[in-house]
Design a protein around this motif. Structure first.
Motif, mmCIF file in Angstrom:
data_model
loop_
_atom_site.group_PDB
_atom_site.id
_atom_site.type_symbol
_atom_site.label_atom_id
_atom_site.label_comp_id
_atom_site.label_asym_id
_atom_site.label_seq_id
_atom_site.Cartn_x
_atom_site.Cartn_y
_atom_site.Cartn_z
ATOM 1 N N ARG A 253 -0.239 29.286 -14.566
ATOM 2 C CA ARG A 253 -0.023 30.735 -14.650
ATOM 3 C C ARG A 253 -1.354 31.474 -14.510
ATOM 4 N NH1 ARG A 253 3.307 32.427 -19.744
ATOM 5 N NH2 ARG A 253 4.849 31.130 -18.684
ATOM 6 N N ALA A 254 -2.406 30.933 -15.091
ATOM 7 C CA ALA A 254 -3.737 31.540 -14.971
ATOM 8 C C ALA A 254 -4.212 31.501 -13.519
ATOM 9 C CB ALA A 254 -4.727 30.819 -15.874
ATOM 10 N N ALA A 255 -3.907 30.409 -12.802
ATOM 11 C CA ALA A 255 -4.284 30.316 -11.390
ATOM 12 C C ALA A 255 -3.589 31.404 -10.573
ATOM 13 C CB ALA A 255 -3.926 28.931 -10.846
ATOM 14 N N ARG A 256 -2.302 31.593 -10.809
ATOM 15 C CA ARG A 256 -1.538 32.605 -10.067
ATOM 16 C C ARG A 256 -2.063 34.012 -10.357
ATOM 17 N NH1 ARG A 256 4.645 32.374 -11.343
ATOM 18 N NH2 ARG A 256 3.817 33.065 -13.348
ATOM 19 N N PHE A 257 -2.411 34.286 -11.600
ATOM 20 C CA PHE A 257 -2.914 35.615 -11.962
ATOM 21 C C PHE A 257 -4.279 35.874 -11.315
ATOM 22 C CE2 PHE A 257 -4.913 38.734 -14.850
ATOM 23 C CZ PHE A 257 -3.937 39.724 -14.801
ATOM 24 N N ILE B 109 3.674 32.066 1.701
ATOM 25 C CA ILE B 109 3.533 30.741 1.080
ATOM 26 C C ILE B 109 3.007 30.865 -0.341
ATOM 27 C CG2 ILE B 109 2.197 28.597 1.168
ATOM 28 C CD1 ILE B 109 2.382 28.746 4.213
ATOM 29 N N THR B 110 1.997 31.732 -0.528
ATOM 30 C CA THR B 110 1.405 31.911 -1.852
ATOM 31 C C THR B 110 2.435 32.442 -2.849
ATOM 32 O OG1 THR B 110 -0.759 32.341 -0.833
ATOM 33 C CG2 THR B 110 -0.467 33.033 -3.121
ATOM 34 N N LEU B 111 3.270 33.390 -2.402
ATOM 35 C CA LEU B 111 4.278 33.975 -3.288
ATOM 36 C C LEU B 111 5.357 32.966 -3.671
ATOM 37 C CD1 LEU B 111 4.765 37.500 -1.637
ATOM 38 C CD2 LEU B 111 3.629 36.988 -3.815
ATOM 39 N N ARG B 112 5.654 32.034 -2.773
ATOM 40 C CA ARG B 112 6.759 31.087 -3.005
ATOM 41 C C ARG B 112 6.308 29.784 -3.667
ATOM 42 N NH1 ARG B 112 11.459 31.754 -0.123
ATOM 43 N NH2 ARG B 112 11.671 29.496 0.135
ATOM 44 N N THR B 113 5.020 29.641 -3.940
ATOM 45 C CA THR B 113 4.490 28.380 -4.468
ATOM 46 C C THR B 113 4.882 28.163 -5.926
ATOM 47 O OG1 THR B 113 2.610 28.352 -2.953
ATOM 48 C CG2 THR B 113 2.358 27.130 -5.008
ATOM 49 N N ASP B 114 5.250 26.930 -6.242
ATOM 50 C CA ASP B 114 5.490 26.505 -7.623
ATOM 51 C C ASP B 114 4.147 26.025 -8.180
ATOM 52 O OD1 ASP B 114 6.078 25.216 -9.993
ATOM 53 O OD2 ASP B 114 7.790 24.093 -9.208
#
Length: 499
Positions: A342-346, A468-473
């Motif tokens: 979650r920190a990576a995505r933020f 791709i970035t938005l859809r990444t798990d």
């Protein structure tokens, strides 16, 4: 002799191979439920990003400026020498830089994730493996420098430009091997957030380059040979300065001396390095081909000079976003290695907001100054007018490329190099270049048509990477980071335990 410590050895092996952060999501970023909480976390993330990005931007700009300042000095010799330096710098050295920087970028994934997982002992081994592979690649690239003139003529480059650029390429062979050592060192230091030391060495190298270039080209009147000597010496100044910092013990735990274990796992390491190289080269060569194709237009010397000045300025701007590229790559790889998806995505969201804001500033500045920004690079009024005519397409290039390097940094941090390489191949070479060529030649759109058409490929690539970035798990990516550390570190650790 193998160790016989039994349970003790097994515990040591588990300690070395197990990610330090434990389970994915442990101590991860809390869920953001309000605007106030978002702003608080965004401010904290911006602080982390700018701690990395600020010195990284300065380092990128300073090292890029070594070639750019050489181009400025060449522009005050003759138009032909400006074209020759630009062609060698963007085509011959550009090919070498793309391969060595790209292959060195594998360390962003491996060192960043290992550092996040507290596997410091692996960073020095990764660095030495990268040196071995990149030095071998530099030897394989020697024919590119030795036969630069006929290679350029093969692409229908102007005969005079090709001959002089080929002569310059022979002088620039030492720079090729400096590239092979420099970029792995950079990624090794970046992964540990030792970016201030890199910036200090780069600043000293830049000052050294300006002084030496002025001395050799001005009072000593060595011309093109003087520019080559200054550029080679400056690159090696940077390499040796960074290496001295490491060898003095400033990277405890990460650098434990030279080790024969660096020669293990070379094949798999080379494959990841090649993926990084293909990804980056397809981006860098895209703009290199712009100069080559423009060399086939009417009044080639003026056209090449105008595009060279724009791409020179473009390169300085891109170095700013390469700083963001480095920062987000470190942040993503560190957070994934530590098991905090979650920190990576933020972090990705925050850096994109910052880079787009800066891209808009560059966009407005180019449009406002398009009639004057070519003047410092040349004394030819024709070239200055040609540069001004490219203002609009140049401004849109800067805006689009405020996002693209950041998304590439995300890809490197997550280890998606081969995926992005395929995307770049399709968008740039199957869409961008054919569209640009169609507008420039059959439709007679000239330089602006060529460059504007090529931007369709950049736009398409950016849209795909955003999707791709938005859809990444990102939870899955964190688990894969843990597996990657064990895959690339396992045999080396096993050998260390057996001796």
């Amino acid at each position: 002799m193998a160790s016989s410590g039994g349970v003790g050895d097994e515990r040591l092996r588990e300690a070395l191979l197990a990610p330090a952060a434990g389970k994915v999501g442990e101590e991860d970023l809390e869920e953001i439920r309000s605007v106030r909480a978002f702003l608080h976390h965004a401010a904290e993330e911006n602080r982390r990003l700018w701690y990395l990005a600020g010195p990284a931007i300065f380092t990128s700009v300073a090292q890029y400026s070594l070639g750019a300042i050489t181009l400025v000095f060449a522009g005050h010799l003759t138009t032909l020498e400006l074209d020759a330096v630009s062609t060698e710098n963007n085509v011959i050295a550009g090919l070498a830089l793309g391969l060595t920087l790209g292959m060195g970028s594998a360390l962003e994934t491996l060192c960043g994730q290992a550092y996040g997982a507290k596997q410091l002992h692996m960073l020095g081994l990764y660095l030495q493996r990268s040196w071995i592979i990149l030095t071998a690649m530099a030897v394989l690239m020697l024919p590119l420098y030795l036969f630069a003139a006929p290679i350029l003529r093969l692409f229908h480059q102007d005969a005079e430009i090709a001959a002089l650029a080929g002569r310059l390429a022979l002088y620039m062979i030492p720079q090729l091997f400096a590239y092979a050592l420099n970029f792995p060192i950079q990624k090794f230091l970046q992964a540990q957030s030792k970016v201030v030391a890199m910036a200090a060495v780069s600043a000293a190298g830049l000052a050294f380059h300006v002084a030496l270039s002025w001395l050799l080209v001005g009072p000593m009147r060595m011309g093109l040979v003087g520019l080559a000597v200054a550029l080679n010496a400056s690159w090696w100044f940077v390499v040796l300065g960074q290496l001295a910092y490491i060898l003095m013990g400033c990277c405890p735990g990460a650098w434990n001396g030279f080790d024969w274990l660096a020669f293990s796992d070379l094949f798999g390491f080379a494959r990841l390095s090649l993926g990084s190289a293909v990804m980056l080269c397809l981006e860098l060569w895209f703009y290199m081909l712009l100069i080559v194709i423009v060399g086939n237009l009417e009044d080639a010397q003026v056209a090449v000079a105008a595009v060279s000045i724009c791409t020179n300025l473009f390169g300085w701007e891109i170095m700013v976003f390469f700083g963001f590229n480095a920062a987000i790559s470190v942040r993503v790889s560190n957070e994934l290695g530590a098991g905090r998806p979650r920190a990576a995505r933020f972090a990705i969201l925050v850096v994109l907001m910052s880079s787009v804001a800066i891209g808009l500033v560059f966009f407005a500045a180019v449009l406002a100054l398009r009639d004057v920004y070519g003047a410092p690079f040349t004394g030819s009024p024709d070239v200055v007018r040609a540069v001004a005519s490219l203002g609009v397409v140049f401004a849109f290039s800067l805006l689009l490329n405020s996002v693209q390097p950041v998304l590439s940094g995300v890809a490197v941090g997550a280890g998606w190099q081969w995926l992005v390489a395929y995307i770049n191949l399709g968008c740039y070479y199957l869409v961008g270049i054919p569209v640009g060529y169609l507008i420039a030649f059959p439709l007679r759109g000239g330089v602006r048509g060529m460059w504007g058409g090529m931007l369709t490929g950049v736009g398409l690539q950016t849209v795909i990477l955003v999707a791709i970035t938005l859809r990444t798990d990102w939870g899955k990516e964190a688990r894969e980071a843990s597996s990657r550390i064990q895959e690339w570190g396992g045999s080396a650790v096993a050998k260390a335990l057996d001796h």
